[in-house]
Design an enzyme around this catalytic site. Structure first.
Site, PDB file in Angstrom:
ATOM      1  N   LYS A  19      83.281  77.751  48.880  1.00 53.84           N
ATOM      2  CA  LYS A  19      82.562  77.293  50.133  1.00 53.84           C
ATOM      3  C   LYS A  19      81.254  77.369  50.031  1.00 53.84           C
ATOM      4  O   LYS A  19      80.602  76.533  50.559  1.00 53.84           O
ATOM      5  CB  LYS A  19      83.169  78.227  51.271  1.00 53.84           C
ATOM      6  CG  LYS A  19      82.605  79.644  50.909  1.00 53.84           C
ATOM      7  CD  LYS A  19      83.232  80.422  52.145  1.00 53.84           C
ATOM      8  CE  LYS A  19      82.737  81.939  51.898  1.00 53.84           C
ATOM      9  NZ  LYS A  19      81.451  82.141  52.106  1.00 53.84           N
ATOM     10  N   THR A  20      80.392  78.238  49.209  1.00 56.96           N
ATOM     11  CA  THR A  20      79.225  78.435  48.788  1.00 56.96           C
ATOM     12  C   THR A  20      78.679  77.148  48.232  1.00 56.96           C
ATOM     13  O   THR A  20      77.657  76.462  48.716  1.00 56.96           O
ATOM     14  CB  THR A  20      78.718  79.781  48.269  1.00 56.96           C
ATOM     15  OG1 THR A  20      79.324  80.684  48.903  1.00 56.96           O
ATOM     16  CG2 THR A  20      77.201  79.680  48.336  1.00 56.96           C
ATOM     17  N   GLN A  55      90.377  85.949  56.198  1.00 62.37           N
ATOM     18  CA  GLN A  55      89.758  86.972  55.569  1.00 62.37           C
ATOM     19  C   GLN A  55      88.877  87.780  56.629  1.00 62.37           C
ATOM     20  O   GLN A  55      87.856  88.292  56.314  1.00 62.37           O
ATOM     21  CB  GLN A  55      88.916  86.376  54.463  1.00 62.37           C
ATOM     22  CG  GLN A  55      89.863  85.787  53.283  1.00 62.37           C
ATOM     23  CD  GLN A  55      88.697  85.343  52.311  1.00 62.37           C
ATOM     24  OE1 GLN A  55      88.397  86.244  51.400  1.00 62.37           O
ATOM     25  NE2 GLN A  55      88.686  84.117  51.960  1.00 62.37           N
ATOM     26  N   ARG A  72      91.592  88.926  45.099  1.00 58.20           N
ATOM     27  CA  ARG A  72      90.596  89.390  44.073  1.00 58.20           C
ATOM     28  C   ARG A  72      91.076  89.345  42.761  1.00 58.20           C
ATOM     29  O   ARG A  72      90.087  89.248  41.865  1.00 58.20           O
ATOM     30  CB  ARG A  72      90.138  90.770  44.152  1.00 58.20           C
ATOM     31  CG  ARG A  72      89.619  91.295  45.703  1.00 58.20           C
ATOM     32  CD  ARG A  72      88.427  90.342  46.386  1.00 58.20           C
ATOM     33  NE  ARG A  72      89.116  89.369  46.988  1.00 58.20           N
ATOM     34  CZ  ARG A  72      88.576  88.406  47.604  1.00 58.20           C
ATOM     35  NH1 ARG A  72      87.256  87.870  47.207  1.00 58.20           N
ATOM     36  NH2 ARG A  72      89.080  87.290  48.431  1.00 58.20           N
TER      37      ARG A  72
END
Length: 740
Positions: A33-34, A252, A620
């Site tokens: 997404k970044t 999230q 994670r």
């Protein structure tokens, strides 16, 4: 095609080119997404000729903002930060706006921002002025409620309408005075920064119009974590041009306790019916097995936007799920698995491993096990157990009980909780102690003895001539000395765990830290975890129990400092792990009441948040995921017997590593899982090391020695170094190894 589209998948490209109008990007864990967000900003500037100063991008942490800024600079081939878009946190952005305009609200533009300590001092002053006892109305609890009100944009006048009990009525009273004093001091607290910006925009439309013109293109990262104040602020700024892009993941959203409102992202399409929605579902982090496990847990939530992550990393290792007898066996299993995996490496990379847990108190046993195995570790997003303030405070009380001449411990707790023994009084006592070669506690006892002698009109020559204190201060000192004497008496009658309980009862320390906040709950959990540690020494005689307990934990604290390395296994709570990734993840303590937390079991919204937290924990892991749960666990001072976490039932059996081919793990009920006979290979079931009289041993701090005797889990060891001599060590915790 522009170079900006290289290494972007079709959905990321779609998000990049959607520059005008409202846009919702639902970005799953590890979906890049970044990259999409920063490429979109660069695309607007390079391809759409949007002025950089017309772009605003906000996120939640300085670290995320700096990463975003660095990527944009690289994409634009710039060498410096000149002519960049406004990239920063909500608070940094609003602070810049207020520095120019807050005079319109009656504040100086050179306002001060108060930190937590400043806020507490201010609230304590207000409580004193209102004749409210801070022992009954905790300042931290009041600030917690005021912060919650500000996040909902509820001012002091409105708050009176919400006050419906004794405590909230006190909050309303303090809130009003608190806000008046802040303005008088031309100061803001952290929550004011956004609240006052919203107030500025609502009261002064010309200022709002100015910033709407300035920020015509707005992007908000981690939109699922926004609270009501941030939501209102964002929509005010976007109201004119409606070029608002929000990026986030409803699966999230794990910060409800901080005021985050998941409905902000869930209702975006209702707020903007013309919004374009793009799903980023390709995951670049985890194997498909890990993603499928996470998906089967999160789909049980009602409040979510539907999506399913996929990856080109098909299959992958199965998830290792292991039931344990107790928390120490859990730690042993994790330590031995890590060592086993690193055997083949000449230079082991401990950074590949992370241990995630639901509450900080769970780290304590893991720390002890890792110290014994010599595995380096570091705690991120938290403080090592024996360095937490509440633990250090209680240990200082215990040390003072054990050794009243320990002036360092005395100075730490003499006014904790507050006893009206201030800095000036302490300075007078210290000066007398130095002049006469006595400890501070001996000085206090001498002062009281002399005072009592004078009161009885006996010989007054014993009155310390250099001590000049008011009667109220002498009375406060008397109460403190009597308190320590009472605790010394308790030490003669009870083991270490009992002494801690008496400290909590006599001092009011528990009431001081238990302030009805999530942080207060964590402090109380840590306190009872210390009681649990001390209970190991219950089989020893009173007095000796506390002595050995203090000796052992001081050694742990000592050796602990050796374990802090960059190349180390990471310990952290699941909340702290958001946004991170590790090749191997151990998820420990998967029991009902721990994960999901006991607070969530009676409320659906809380349980959904716990399920989102579980989703975050699983995602994670890049390559390998371990899950463990214990039949019984010493936690918060009590042995708890719990069923395995209900979330484990949601994971399909084919994704789980089955040690025995005939073992049908999935078919068991939640209550039966903890009793299933799945073997735990390589786990040392004998949790107390086996030592005999005459064994040669090595201790990390004391060096070589010989075992003189072993009784009740405590070894008497004679060390070669005369500096240490003979020591009694609890074998369950001492870093003691046999030497052949």
């Amino acid at each position: 095609m522009s170079d900006l589209f290289q290494n972007l998948n079709p959905k990321q490209q779609e998000a990049v080119v959607a520059t005008h109008g409202p846009l919702l990007v639902l970005a799953g864990a590890g979906s890049g997404k970044t990259k999409a967000l920063t490429h979109r900003i660069a695309y607007m500037i390079q391809e759409k000729n949007v002025n950089p100063w017309n772009i605003l991008a906000v996120t939640f942490t300085n670290k995320a903002a700096q990463e975003m800024k660095g990527r944009v600079i690289k994409l634009l081939n710039k060498e410096d930060e000149a002519d960049l878009p406004a990239l920063g946190t909500f608070h940094a952005t609003c602070a810049r706006i207020l520095r120019k305009n807050i005079h319109l609200l009656g504040y100086e533009n050179s306002f001060t921002i108060y930190d937590t300590a400043d806020q507490q001092i201010l609230v304590k002053q207000i409580l004193k002025n209102l004749n409210i006892d801070e022992k009954q109305t905790n300042p931290r609890a009041i600030l917690h409620y005021i912060s919650g009100a500000k996040n909902e944009l509820i001012g002091p006048e409105q708050y009176h309408q919400y006050a419906n009990n004794f405590f909230t009525e006190r909050v309303a009273e303090v809130y009003e005075k608190y806000q008046q004093t802040l303005q008088k001091n031309s100061a803001l607290d952290f929550d004011d920064i956004i609240m006052k910006t919203v107030e500025l925009f609502r009261k002064h439309k010309n200022v709002l119009d100015q910033y709407q013109e300035k920020f015509q293109f707005i992007s908000v990262d981690e939109y699922q974590d926004t609270n009501h104040a941030q939501y209102v602020l964002t929509n005010l700024l976007a109201e004119k041009y409606r070029n608002l892009c929000v990026i986030g993941d409803s699966d999230q959203s794990i910060y409800r306790f901080r005021g985050a409102n998941i409905t902000n992202i869930l209702n975006f399409e209702k707020d903007y019916p013309d919004a374009k929605t793009i799903l980023l579902e390709q995951n670049y982090r985890s194997t498909q097995n890990i993603l499928d496990a996470a998906h089967n847990i999160i789909v049980k939530n009602a409040k979510r936007k539907d999506k399913k992550l996929w990856t080109q990393r098909e299959g992958g290792e199965k998830i290792t799920l292991r039931p344990m007898e107790n928390e120490r066996q859990e730690g042993e299993f994790i330590a031995q698995e890590i060592l086993e995996k690193l055997k083949a490496h000449e230079t082991p990379d401990y950074r590949d491993f992370v241990i995630l847990y639901r509450t900080n108190a769970q780290s304590r046993v893991l720390e002890e096990v890792f110290l014994r195995y010599g595995i380096p570790y570091k705690i991120v997003g938290g403080i090592r157990f024996y360095e937490r303030k509440e633990i250090k405070d209680l240990v200082s009380y215990l040390r003072l009980v054990h050794n009243p001449n320990d002036s360092v411990s005395l100075l730490r707790i003499i006014n904790t909780p507050a006893r009206k023994i201030g800095a000036k009084t302490i300075e007078v006592l210290q000066q007398y102690s130095i002049q006469n070669g006595t400890s501070i506690f001996q000085t206090m006892e001498s002062l009281l003895a002399a005072t009592e002698a004078e009161a009885k009109k006996h010989d007054t020559t014993s009155m310390p001539p250099d001590i000049d204190l008011a009667g109220t201060k002498i009375e406060a000192i008397k109460k403190f000395v009597e308190l320590i004497h009472k605790l010394q008496k308790a030490n003669k009658e009870f083991p270490a765990s009992g002494v801690i309980k008496h400290v909590l009862e006599y001092t009011g320390y528990k009431q001081m830290v238990d302030d009805n906040t999530a942080e207060g709950d964590a402090r109380v959990e840590n306190i009872y975890e210390l009681v649990g540690v001390a209970s190991k020494y219950n089989n020893l005689e009173s007095g000796q129990s506390l002595s050995i307990f203090l000796e052992e934990i001081s050694l742990i604290a000592d050796i602990d400092t050796l374990a802090i390395q960059d190349n180390a296994v990471t310990f952290m709570t699941v909340h702290s792990s958001k946004g991170l990734e590790f090749p191997v993840v151990f998820l420990a303590g998967l029991e009902e009441g721990i994960f999901p937390h006991s607070r969530s079991l009676l409320e659906r919204e809380e349980l959904e948040e716990e399920r989102r937290l579980m989703y975050v924990a699983i995602t994670r892991a890049k390559d390998k995921l371990y899950m463990t749960h214990a039949k019984s666990r010493m936690l918060y001072g009590e042995v708890q017997t719990s069923a395995p976490s209900q979330f484990l039932i949601d994971i399909p059996v084919e994704l789980i590593d089955q040690p025995e081919p005939k073992q049908k793990y999935r078919s068991l009920s939640a209550g039966e899982i903890g009793r299933s006979p799945i073997p735990t290979e390589n786990v040392d079931l004998n949790l107390t090391p086996d030592f005999s009289d005459g064994d040669k041993v090595f201790h990390q701090s004391f060096g070589d020695g010989v075992v003189v005797s072993v009784k009740g889990g405590v070894a008497t060891v004679c060390f070669k170094n005369p500096k240490y001599g003979i020591k009694k060590l609890a074998l369950s915790i001492a870093p003691l190894k046999k030497v052949e």
